[in-house]
Design a protein around this motif. Structure first.
Motif, PDB file in Angstrom:
ATOM      1  N   ARG A   1       0.835  -1.204   0.000  1.00  0.00           N
ATOM      2  CA  ARG A   1       0.000   0.000   0.000  1.00  0.00           C
ATOM      3  C   ARG A   1       0.869   1.255   0.000  1.00  0.00           C
ATOM      4  N   THR A   2       0.309   2.330  -0.482  1.00  0.00           N
ATOM      5  CA  THR A   2       1.003   3.610  -0.449  1.00  0.00           C
ATOM      6  C   THR A   2       0.251   4.568   0.468  1.00  0.00           C
ATOM      7  N   GLY A   3       0.852   5.714   0.715  1.00  0.00           N
ATOM      8  CA  GLY A   3       0.189   6.730   1.536  1.00  0.00           C
ATOM      9  C   GLY A   3      -0.951   7.415   0.812  1.00  0.00           C
ATOM     10  N   ARG A   4      -0.980   7.309  -0.497  1.00  0.00           N
ATOM     11  CA  ARG A   4      -2.050   7.906  -1.289  1.00  0.00           C
ATOM     12  C   ARG A   4      -2.632   6.873  -2.252  1.00  0.00           C
ATOM     13  N   PRO A   5      -3.299   5.877  -1.710  1.00  0.00           N
ATOM     14  CA  PRO A   5      -3.830   4.826  -2.584  1.00  0.00           C
ATOM     15  C   PRO A   5      -4.978   5.323  -3.444  1.00  0.00           C
ATOM     16  N   GLN A   6      -5.029   4.818  -4.636  1.00  0.00           N
ATOM     17  CA  GLN A   6      -6.138   5.131  -5.534  1.00  0.00           C
ATOM     18  C   GLN A   6      -7.433   4.592  -4.938  1.00  0.00           C
ATOM     19  N   GLY A   7      -8.482   5.402  -4.961  1.00  0.00           N
ATOM     20  CA  GLY A   7      -9.787   4.945  -4.486  1.00  0.00           C
ATOM     21  C   GLY A   7     -10.035   5.119  -3.012  1.00  0.00           C
ATOM     22  N   ALA A   8      -9.084   5.707  -2.257  1.00  0.00           N
ATOM     23  CA  ALA A   8      -9.311   5.943  -0.833  1.00  0.00           C
ATOM     24  C   ALA A   8     -10.459   6.940  -0.658  1.00  0.00           C
ATOM     25  N   PRO A   9     -11.280   6.781   0.406  1.00  0.00           N
ATOM     26  CA  PRO A   9     -12.478   7.625   0.564  1.00  0.00           C
ATOM     27  C   PRO A   9     -12.178   9.122   0.563  1.00  0.00           C
ATOM     28  N   ASP A  10     -11.049   9.534   1.150  1.00  0.00           N
ATOM     29  CA  ASP A  10     -10.746  10.966   1.258  1.00  0.00           C
ATOM     30  C   ASP A  10      -9.727  11.418   0.216  1.00  0.00           C
ATOM     31  N   ALA A  11      -9.461  10.575  -0.786  1.00  0.00           N
ATOM     32  CA  ALA A  11      -8.419  10.892  -1.770  1.00  0.00           C
ATOM     33  C   ALA A  11      -8.912  11.947  -2.759  1.00  0.00           C
ATOM     34  N   GLN A  12      -7.996  12.823  -3.147  1.00  0.00           N
ATOM     35  CA  GLN A  12      -8.275  13.734  -4.243  1.00  0.00           C
ATOM     36  C   GLN A  12      -8.174  12.966  -5.559  1.00  0.00           C
ATOM     37  N   VAL A  13      -8.833  13.485  -6.580  1.00  0.00           N
ATOM     38  CA  VAL A  13      -8.898  12.772  -7.847  1.00  0.00           C
ATOM     39  C   VAL A  13      -7.513  12.604  -8.465  1.00  0.00           C
ATOM     40  N   ARG A  14      -6.696  13.638  -8.419  1.00  0.00           N
ATOM     41  CA  ARG A  14      -5.418  13.596  -9.116  1.00  0.00           C
ATOM     42  C   ARG A  14      -4.275  13.091  -8.250  1.00  0.00           C
ATOM     43  N   TYR A  15      -4.190  13.553  -7.001  1.00  0.00           N
ATOM     44  CA  TYR A  15      -2.978  13.351  -6.213  1.00  0.00           C
ATOM     45  C   TYR A  15      -3.005  12.035  -5.440  1.00  0.00           C
ATOM     46  N   VAL A  16      -3.078  10.958  -6.222  1.00  0.00           N
ATOM     47  CA  VAL A  16      -3.012   9.603  -5.676  1.00  0.00           C
ATOM     48  C   VAL A  16      -2.047   8.806  -6.542  1.00  0.00           C
ATOM     49  N   SER A  17      -1.673   7.618  -6.069  1.00  0.00           N
ATOM     50  CA  SER A  17      -0.734   6.776  -6.804  1.00  0.00           C
ATOM     51  C   SER A  17      -1.463   6.092  -7.954  1.00  0.00           C
ATOM     52  N   GLN A  18      -1.287   6.643  -9.154  1.00  0.00           N
ATOM     53  CA  GLN A  18      -2.026   6.128 -10.303  1.00  0.00           C
ATOM     54  C   GLN A  18      -1.358   6.567 -11.600  1.00  0.00           C
ATOM     55  N   TYR A  19      -1.762   5.920 -12.687  1.00  0.00           N
ATOM     56  CA  TYR A  19      -1.434   6.379 -14.029  1.00  0.00           C
ATOM     57  C   TYR A  19      -2.582   7.248 -14.524  1.00  0.00           C
ATOM     58  N   LEU A  20      -2.265   8.230 -15.348  1.00  0.00           N
ATOM     59  CA  LEU A  20      -3.301   9.061 -15.941  1.00  0.00           C
ATOM     60  C   LEU A  20      -3.948   8.399 -17.147  1.00  0.00           C
ATOM     61  N   ASP A  21      -3.225   7.442 -17.753  1.00  0.00           N
ATOM     62  CA  ASP A  21      -3.689   6.904 -19.035  1.00  0.00           C
ATOM     63  C   ASP A  21      -4.094   5.442 -19.018  1.00  0.00           C
ATOM     64  N   ILE A  22      -3.805   4.719 -17.957  1.00  0.00           N
ATOM     65  CA  ILE A  22      -4.180   3.298 -17.871  1.00  0.00           C
ATOM     66  C   ILE A  22      -4.601   2.970 -16.444  1.00  0.00           C
ATOM     67  N   PRO A  23      -5.279   1.856 -16.239  1.00  0.00           N
ATOM     68  CA  PRO A  23      -5.614   1.441 -14.873  1.00  0.00           C
ATOM     69  C   PRO A  23      -4.355   1.032 -14.095  1.00  0.00           C
ATOM     70  N   ASN A  24      -4.458   1.030 -12.784  1.00  0.00           N
ATOM     71  CA  ASN A  24      -3.395   0.477 -11.946  1.00  0.00           C
ATOM     72  C   ASN A  24      -3.368  -1.041 -12.017  1.00  0.00           C
ATOM     73  N   GLU A  25      -4.536  -1.639 -12.225  1.00  0.00           N
ATOM     74  CA  GLU A  25      -4.666  -3.084 -12.150  1.00  0.00           C
ATOM     75  C   GLU A  25      -4.143  -3.757 -13.418  1.00  0.00           C
ATOM     76  N   PRO A  26      -3.690  -4.993 -13.295  1.00  0.00           N
ATOM     77  CA  PRO A  26      -3.256  -5.734 -14.485  1.00  0.00           C
ATOM     78  C   PRO A  26      -4.447  -6.071 -15.372  1.00  0.00           C
ATOM     79  N   LEU A  27      -4.162  -6.471 -16.577  1.00  0.00           N
ATOM     80  CA  LEU A  27      -5.230  -6.906 -17.472  1.00  0.00           C
ATOM     81  C   LEU A  27      -5.865  -8.192 -16.941  1.00  0.00           C
ATOM     82  N   PHE A  28      -5.009  -9.152 -16.570  1.00  0.00           N
ATOM     83  CA  PHE A  28      -5.464 -10.394 -15.961  1.00  0.00           C
ATOM     84  C   PHE A  28      -4.634 -10.637 -14.708  1.00  0.00           C
ATOM     85  N   PRO A  29      -5.264 -10.776 -13.542  1.00  0.00           N
ATOM     86  CA  PRO A  29      -4.519 -10.847 -12.283  1.00  0.00           C
ATOM     87  C   PRO A  29      -4.098 -12.256 -11.891  1.00  0.00           C
TER      88      PRO A  29
END
Length: 724
Positions: A568-596
């Motif tokens: 986990r990171t200090g700014r996980p994507q999808g956290a309830p209080d997270a801002q839309v931009r300032y989280v650990s994420q890509y702008l152009d693709i999902p964080n998740e793999p295509l097939f896990p």
């Protein structure tokens, strides 16, 4: 011959004879080998004398009962004390009857199958005169650009450890001395070879001691706990020092902390490679550092035979160190029964009886069927025998389905996909067009494929990588299918026909241009000798796909490394209080793999009723039980892999979002249900803390049970301090 006899033998040996025992050479050096005398160019520059060869301890790459017997007998005539050679080889996923590549085999989640595959490989190799295999490779991997992912069992330390044990059991059996159908195993590559930067073979590895112990070391330790006889040091650096000369890693951790007293061997040329690594100025210093680190056998370089004697004379090392290494080598020869039977196992008659036997081919076929992962199926599979099929692609009729580590395997003997399909369907129903090569093609070939597909009910695309595009030194920066194959799919798409892609490859791929264009995807890996039949049985529903991924498929190459058990990171994507931009994420693709990790489809469906936990609290003496009822709600019998994960919500160090702790593989008939029970203990919640102590912490946890690492039900519990 007991240990005191071996020590007595060592006392009779000259220093030169002892040092030569530590040298491993390839087949052409030896009298009696069919390739004898083919030692030219760089090999001559090694400065190897006849005396060194006559006193050498082991040979690699030699096989075939007749040749092994000839070489061993010739060697014993020249060796003053009659010390036999150890014969070693790369028997990775089959000797001649080739199983699916190890990554594919791991997707079966079947330890009995893994053990059986190693047992069959050992039986064939032993009949051909091999004593030791450089397997299993248990390197944890997270980067599919690295070519050797095909030789691994994936991204999870628990599953890797289970496979490490299974392969060692299969190769070695219970009595190496008397069971001549088994071979000694050599676990590799110690350590962390699978973490090479950039997914580039032989490259730098840099990680913390904590990460090394938490994720990368468990599988090596599991193999040794199972009795593995040998360890191979890795090419890569660990803490800034190449493993081959890393005293802290090999002598400190492996020998002293873990108590391993078996044979430690370098990888090919790795002692000399301490020079280009920049930690040795010359061969003499390389010999010194490798010996100080505890390397017993130097593979295919000559630092030891040219410099150890001088290092002893200069009192930089002690002859007692040489004696210890020689004793370990002689003990392995004794364990294998070579002093009593130098040609142990080698038998021309046994070779003819068991190699490529019907029994072994049937086992390979079963393994291939259990290793193919159904990644997508939009109601096009299974095929019907009466359907008109256009079989198109470079693997429609291609024997290159064994993988790059199938040393003695024959592409000519491999069952190709078309040949497999006509065992199920009438040949008149299948029209073939290659469409393109693996990396090249012409417009005329593409148009011929379109013409072949126009009257088909379904298009089956046989796509993938040439075997040399993976394996050792088979690293790729772009892990999509070659561009011409994507063009082939795009050319066929406008026909509007249902399309099925069957993939032959050695790594998880970036499947853009494939999964989004076709209706079904079957990941076949390199399925081995019987691959064509196994795949055909799956395509036509004679068998039901059951495999699940042990390594995540990335969304795109730029997402690598991507793995399910990330932190986990200090700014996980999808956290309830997270801002839309300032989280650990890509702008152009999902964080998740295509097939896990843990993902794989079936032709039937499985329903998981509400999971239950025996208590909300656990202690050292009070384990929990977790239960779930699984029901086959489809119309076809199928196998399901029920998976148990745990998340530690607060730790001394960051903890993974999920960790696999257990699994069950079950078979259910249509409508049948089974109650699955897992026991979860405090021991399974332990991890390495910041001070590297291995213990658990009281606190809150979540258990997850389900069909993959993402399709799960949650159950909360608390670990308490009380020993109730």
């Amino acid at each position: 011959m007991n240990e005191s006899n071996l020590i007595s033998l060592i006392r009779q040996m000259t220093l030169d004879e002892k040092i030569s025992q530590l040298m491993q050479l390839s087949t052409p050096f030896y009298e009696g080998a069919e390739s004898e005398g083919q030692i030219t160019g760089p090999m001559e520059a090694m400065g190897i004398t006849d005396d060194m060869i006559h006193n050498s301890g082991s040979v690699l790459g030699l096989s075939g009962a007749k040749e092994v017997i000839q070489v061993q007998e010739a060697h014993l005539k020249k060796n003053r004390l009659g010390i036999p050679l150890l014969v070693m080889a790369d028997i990775i996923h089959g000797y001649r009857t080739i199983f699916p590549i190890t990554l594919g085999l791991s997707c079966s989640w079947d330890m009995e199958l893994a053990e059986k595959s190693a047992e069959i490989a050992a039986a064939e190799a032993s009949a051909a005169g091999v004593h030791v295999t450089y397997a299993p490779m248990v390197d944890l991997v997270r980067d599919p650009r690295w070519g050797r992912v095909m030789e691994s069992t994936g991204e999870d330390p628990y599953l890797n450890s289970q496979y490490a044990r299974a392969f060692v059991r299969g190769f070695q059996g219970k009595d190496l001395t008397n069971d001549h159908s088994r071979v000694a195993a050599c676990v590799k590559h110690f350590a962390a070879y699978g973490a090479a930067e950039g997914g580039r073979d032989y490259n730098t590895v840099d990680m913390s001691a904590w990460q090394l112990r938490e994720m990368y070391l468990p599988a090596y330790k599991a193999a040794l706990d199972e009795g593995c006889q040998m360890v191979m040091a890795a090419f890569n650096t660990v803490d800034g020092i190449p493993a081959t000369g890393n005293k802290r890693l090999l002598k400190g951790l492996l020998r002293e902390e873990w108590g391993f007293d078996g044979v430690l061997i370098s990888d090919w040329g790795a002692v000399k490679e301490l020079i280009p690594h920049g930690v040795a100025a010359d061969l003499k210093e390389a010999a010194y550092k490798a010996m100080q680190a505890g390397i017993d056998i130097e593979m295919m370089t000559s630092a030891y035979v040219h410099h150890l004697k001088q290092l002893i004379e200069e009192e930089h090392i002690h002859e007692a160190q040489i004696d210890e290494a020689v004793l370990r080598i002689l003990k392995l020869k004794q364990t294998l029964g070579l002093f009593d039977n130098p040609t142990r196992g080698a038998s021309v008659e046994q070779e003819q009886l068991i190699i490529m036997s019907d029994l072994h081919r049937a086992a390979v076929r079963d393994a291939a069927a259990k290793s193919c992962v159904l990644l997508k199926n939009d109601s096009v599979l299974p095929l019907k025998a009466e359907q008109k099929i256009a079989l198109i692609g470079p693997f429609a009729q291609n024997g290159d389905i064994l993988g790059p580590w199938s040393w003695q395997g024959s592409k000519e003997e491999a069952v190709q996909l078309f040949d497999g399909m006509i065992t199920v369907s009438d040949p008149e129903n299948i029209r073939i067009s290659q469409g393109c090569g693996i990396e090249t093609g012409t417009e005329a070939e593409l148009e011929a494929a379109v013409a072949a597909a126009k009257n088909a009910d379904v298009i089956v695309l046989a796509l993938g990588e040439d075997s040399l595009m993976s394996g050792e030194a088979g690293c790729r920066a772009d892990i999509q299918l070659p561009r011409i194959q994507l063009e082939l799919i795009a050319k066929l798409k406008p026909l509007g026909k249902p399309m099925v892609a069957v993939l032959f490859n050695g790594r998880p791929l970036d499947l853009h241009g494939v999964y989004d264009q076709v209706d079904a995807v079957l990941e076949a890996w390199y399925p081995g000798t019987e691959g064509g039949i196994a795949i055909a049985e799956l395509l036509y529903g004679k068998r039901n796909p059951s495999a699940k991924l042990t390594m995540s498929f990335p969304y795109v190459t730029g997402q690598i490394p991507v793995y399910y058990n990330h932190y986990r990171t200090g700014r996980p994507q999808g956290a309830p209080d997270a801002q839309v931009r300032y989280v650990s994420q890509y702008l152009d693709i999902p964080n998740e793999p295509l097939f896990p990790f843990g993902y794989g489809l079936s032709y039937t469906t499985f329903d998981y009723s509400e999971a239950r936990i025996s208590s909300g609290t656990m202690s050292v003496n009070k384990p929990l039980t977790i239960q779930v009822r699984v029901t086959n709600t489809g119309s076809m019998a199928g196998e399901e892999i029920v998976q148990l994960y745990v998340r530690d919500l607060v730790g001394d160090v960051v903890r993974p979002v999920k960790e696999l702790k257990d699994f069950r593989k079950i078979t259910l008939a249509p409508g049948e249900s089974q109650e699955i029970t897992f026991e979860l203990t405090e021991k399974q919640l332990r991890y390495h803390h910041h001070d590297l102590q291995y213990t658990s912490d009281p606190g809150d946890f979540i258990a997850y049970v389900g069909t993959s690492s993402i399709e799960v039900q949650e159950l909360k519990f608390t670990l308490t301090k009380e020993s109730e």
